[in-house]
Enzyme design. Structure first.
Site, PDB file in Angstrom:
ATOM      1  N   CYS A  42     -17.807 -19.574  -0.489  1.00 29.34           N
ATOM      2  CA  CYS A  42     -19.036 -20.027  -1.165  1.00 29.34           C
ATOM      3  C   CYS A  42     -20.254 -19.987  -0.252  1.00 29.34           C
ATOM      4  O   CYS A  42     -21.387 -20.035  -0.712  1.00 29.34           O
ATOM      5  CB  CYS A  42     -18.848 -21.440  -1.687  1.00 29.34           C
ATOM      6  SG  CYS A  42     -17.375 -21.602  -2.688  1.00 29.34           S
TER       7      CYS A  42
ATOM      8  N   HIS B  52     -25.344 -25.419  -3.319  1.00 25.25           N
ATOM      9  CA  HIS B  52     -24.215 -24.722  -3.958  1.00 25.25           C
ATOM     10  C   HIS B  52     -23.777 -25.520  -5.183  1.00 25.25           C
ATOM     11  O   HIS B  52     -23.670 -26.737  -5.144  1.00 25.25           O
ATOM     12  CB  HIS B  52     -23.082 -24.627  -2.932  1.00 25.25           C
ATOM     13  CG  HIS B  52     -21.800 -24.103  -3.491  1.00 25.25           C
ATOM     14  ND1 HIS B  52     -21.747 -23.016  -4.332  1.00 25.25           N
ATOM     15  CD2 HIS B  52     -20.509 -24.521  -3.321  1.00 25.25           C
ATOM     16  CE1 HIS B  52     -20.476 -22.783  -4.650  1.00 25.25           C
ATOM     17  NE2 HIS B  52     -19.710 -23.683  -4.058  1.00 25.25           N
TER      18      HIS B  52
ATOM     19  N   ASN C  79     -18.766 -22.881 -10.940  1.00 26.09           N
ATOM     20  CA  ASN C  79     -18.830 -22.531  -9.521  1.00 26.09           C
ATOM     21  C   ASN C  79     -18.644 -21.019  -9.381  1.00 26.09           C
ATOM     22  O   ASN C  79     -17.566 -20.505  -9.647  1.00 26.09           O
ATOM     23  CB  ASN C  79     -17.724 -23.304  -8.784  1.00 26.09           C
ATOM     24  CG  ASN C  79     -17.696 -23.012  -7.297  1.00 26.09           C
ATOM     25  OD1 ASN C  79     -18.366 -22.108  -6.807  1.00 26.09           O
ATOM     26  ND2 ASN C  79     -16.909 -23.789  -6.577  1.00 26.09           N
TER      27      ASN C  79
HETATM   28  O1  UT7 Z   1     -16.927 -24.294  -3.946  1.00 27.09           O
HETATM   29  C1  UT7 Z   1     -16.019 -24.502  -2.900  1.00 27.09           C
HETATM   30  C2  UT7 Z   1     -15.838 -25.932  -2.585  1.00 27.09           C
HETATM   31  N1  UT7 Z   1     -15.231 -26.618  -3.691  1.00 27.09           N
HETATM   32  C3  UT7 Z   1     -15.618 -27.822  -4.006  1.00 27.09           C
HETATM   33  O2  UT7 Z   1     -16.538 -28.330  -3.424  1.00 27.09           O
HETATM   34  C4  UT7 Z   1     -14.830 -28.568  -5.060  1.00 27.09           C
HETATM   35  C5  UT7 Z   1     -14.550 -29.972  -4.590  1.00 27.09           C
HETATM   36  N2  UT7 Z   1     -13.715 -30.755  -5.485  1.00 27.09           N
HETATM   37  C6  UT7 Z   1     -14.061 -31.114  -6.739  1.00 27.09           C
HETATM   38  O3  UT7 Z   1     -15.080 -30.704  -7.258  1.00 27.09           O
HETATM   39  C7  UT7 Z   1     -13.173 -32.102  -7.467  1.00 27.09           C
HETATM   40  O4  UT7 Z   1     -12.225 -32.620  -6.554  1.00 27.09           O
HETATM   41  C8  UT7 Z   1     -12.435 -31.513  -8.700  1.00 27.09           C
HETATM   42  C9  UT7 Z   1     -13.429 -31.266  -9.807  1.00 27.09           C
HETATM   43  C10 UT7 Z   1     -11.734 -30.236  -8.314  1.00 27.09           C
HETATM   44  C11 UT7 Z   1     -11.410 -32.543  -9.212  1.00 27.09           C
HETATM   45  O5  UT7 Z   1     -12.035 -33.774  -9.491  1.00 27.09           O
HETATM   46  P1  UT7 Z   1     -11.414 -35.127  -8.932  1.00 27.09           P
HETATM   47  O6  UT7 Z   1     -12.236 -36.216  -9.462  1.00 27.09           O
HETATM   48  O7  UT7 Z   1     -11.317 -35.005  -7.440  1.00 27.09           O
HETATM   49  O8  UT7 Z   1     -10.012 -35.170  -9.632  1.00 27.09           O
HETATM   50  P2  UT7 Z   1      -8.569 -35.252  -8.970  1.00 27.09           P
HETATM   51  O9  UT7 Z   1      -8.201 -33.937  -8.380  1.00 27.09           O
HETATM   52  O10 UT7 Z   1      -8.500 -36.454  -8.089  1.00 27.09           O
HETATM   53  O11 UT7 Z   1      -7.700 -35.507 -10.250  1.00 27.09           O
HETATM   54  C12 UT7 Z   1      -7.846 -36.712 -11.028  1.00 27.09           C
HETATM   55  C13 UT7 Z   1      -6.947 -36.620 -12.234  1.00 27.09           C
HETATM   56  C14 UT7 Z   1      -5.503 -36.186 -11.892  1.00 27.09           C
HETATM   57  O12 UT7 Z   1      -4.623 -36.884 -12.737  1.00 27.09           O
HETATM   58  P3  UT7 Z   1      -3.829 -38.190 -12.201  1.00 27.09           P
HETATM   59  O13 UT7 Z   1      -3.042 -37.713 -11.015  1.00 27.09           O
HETATM   60  O14 UT7 Z   1      -4.888 -39.179 -11.855  1.00 27.09           O
HETATM   61  O15 UT7 Z   1      -2.998 -38.552 -13.388  1.00 27.09           O
HETATM   62  C15 UT7 Z   1      -5.491 -34.734 -12.255  1.00 27.09           C
HETATM   63  O16 UT7 Z   1      -4.205 -34.263 -12.591  1.00 27.09           O
HETATM   64  O17 UT7 Z   1      -7.434 -35.636 -13.151  1.00 27.09           O
HETATM   65  C16 UT7 Z   1      -6.386 -34.713 -13.465  1.00 27.09           C
HETATM   66  N3  UT7 Z   1      -6.979 -33.425 -13.725  1.00 27.09           N
HETATM   67  C17 UT7 Z   1      -7.383 -33.004 -14.935  1.00 27.09           C
HETATM   68  N4  UT7 Z   1      -7.336 -33.586 -16.149  1.00 27.09           N
HETATM   69  C18 UT7 Z   1      -7.834 -32.894 -17.179  1.00 27.09           C
HETATM   70  C19 UT7 Z   1      -7.269 -32.447 -12.820  1.00 27.09           C
HETATM   71  N5  UT7 Z   1      -7.832 -31.399 -13.425  1.00 27.09           N
HETATM   72  C20 UT7 Z   1      -7.917 -31.716 -14.749  1.00 27.09           C
HETATM   73  C21 UT7 Z   1      -8.426 -31.051 -15.873  1.00 27.09           C
HETATM   74  N6  UT7 Z   1      -8.365 -31.679 -17.078  1.00 27.09           N
HETATM   75  N7  UT7 Z   1      -8.974 -29.810 -15.808  1.00 27.09           N
END
Ligand code: UT7
Length: 309
Positions: free
Chosen positions: A96, A236, A266
């Site tokens: 990125c 970004h 993204n």
């Molecule tokens: O561009 C390169 C650099 N990349 C970034 O900067 C991305 C950085 N990370 C993020 O933007 C976020 O971490 C994400 C958007 C990828 C994820 O958001 P989060 O708030 O960190 O969610 P999480 O990974 O902690 O997941 C929370 C919950 C999980 O369920 P449990 O374990 O709490 O039951 C996931 O399984 O949300 C669940 N989950 C989803 N639910 C519905 C993860 N993806 C999804 C989804 N739909 N698409």
């Protein structure tokens, strides 16, 4: 491709994607459209806007992790398509951060007089490497390309300061296991997603906010410019919550923060040049304004630049 489209292929919801990321839709290139095709289109528009002749371009740098071929570079494909016969062309693999990295390299080459007119591109077809069975990542990514023309400036305008850094210790937070020479595809290769993007989102999130904030502080301090002097902050577009946290930490008021993640998701290296172009065409940047760009991605790698527009 909208969030509702994703509801049909993975266990997700418009509500989850919107509140956790700010994304509503993203553009997906057709099967036949490649990263180089999108790049060429972006370059034509940039050269048009800069009123620049193809004979004058002597440097082409493309930031991408989704080149058309492993060999040669995407930049060479772009060079050929545009007939830029007087140029040196190469890619930057910095995920990125690829566009900002390319911009900083072009600026350094031009400042030393080595080159005079550069095309810097950020372009990705992330739909080709997104894992559409992994709801935690596939909803995030989109395809796109953006480009700028960089040339020497007779006045004080241009890139005032820049900062680039990486931490290779964290490479496995965002990577693709299969497809390189260490783990090549084999005829027996089982589809388990290891040839697609893997990301530990929560860990990347924490490092992203902290390091992007430090990178911006670095470029401001080096130029003795305060956050209140920034006319437009163009980060970004990876996650709306990251952008908001960053702006809050840096004390940059919301009306000075450019956001278009809702429409594109993204797009990795393409995100900053697409955002810059939209901001410029919308008249949100005036000559002489201070603009700050910052990005963060797989490597992990991050970088920022302070631009006097
Ligand atoms: O561009 C390169 C650099 N990349 C970034 O900067 C991305 C950085 N990370 C993020 O933007 C976020 O971490 C994400 C958007 C990828 C994820 O958001 P989060 O708030 O960190 O969610 P999480 O990974 O902690 O997941 C929370 C919950 C999980 O369920 P449990 O374990 O709490 O039951 C996931 O399984 O949300 C669940 N989950 C989803 N639910 C519905 C993860 N993806 C999804 C989804 N739909 N698409």
């Amino acid at each position: 491709m909208t969030n509702l489209d994703f509801e049909k292929i993975v266990d997700t919801s418009d509500e989850w994607i919107t509140t956790r990321t700010g994304i509503k839709e993203r553009h997906i290139a057709s099967d036949t459209m490649t990263t180089a095709d999108m790049s060429v289109e972006a370059c034509k528009r940039a050269m048009d806007m800069a009123k620049c002749r193809k004979e004058d371009i002597d440097l082409v740098i493309c930031g991408t992790v989704t080149p058309d071929y492993r060999l040669p570079s995407n930049a060479c494909m772009i060079q050929k398509e545009l007939g830029l016969t007087n140029a040196l062309a190469f890619d930057v693999v910095a995920a990125c951060t690829g566009f900002i990295n390319g911009l900083v390299i072009a600026n350094s080459y031009i400042s030393t007089g080595l080159y005079k007119k550069a095309l810097v591109i950020g372009a990705e077809k992330l739909s080709a490497i997104a894992n559409y069975k992994d709801r935690t990542t596939c909803v995030l990514f989109g395809d796109g390309a953006g480009a700028v023309v960089v040339e020497p400036s007779a006045n004080e305008r241009g890139i005032v300061s820049s900062f680039m850094k990486s931490d290779g210790r964290l490479w496995q937070l965002l990577w693709m296991e299969v497809g390189g020479i260490k783990n090549p595809y084999t005829p027996e290769f089982p589809y388990d997603g290891s040839d697609k993007i893997f990301m530990n989102g929560a860990e990347v999130f924490k490092v992203a906010v902290k390091e992007m904030a430090k990178a911006v502080e670095n470029v401001l301090e080096k130029a003795n410019v305060s956050p209140s002097d920034i006319a437009l902050f163009v980060p970004h577009q990876a996650n709306l919550r990251i952008i908001d946290a960053l702006a809050k930490r840096l004390k940059i008021s919301p009306e000075r923060v450019f956001k278009n993640i809702e429409k594109y998701g993204n797009t990795s290296a393409a995100s900053v040049p697409i955002a810059l172009d939209e901001a410029n065409r919308e008249g949100r940047i005036k000559p002489g304004d201070y603009v700050v760009v910052v990005a963060f991605g797989g490597g992990l790698i991050w970088g920022s630049a302070l631009i006097k527009w």
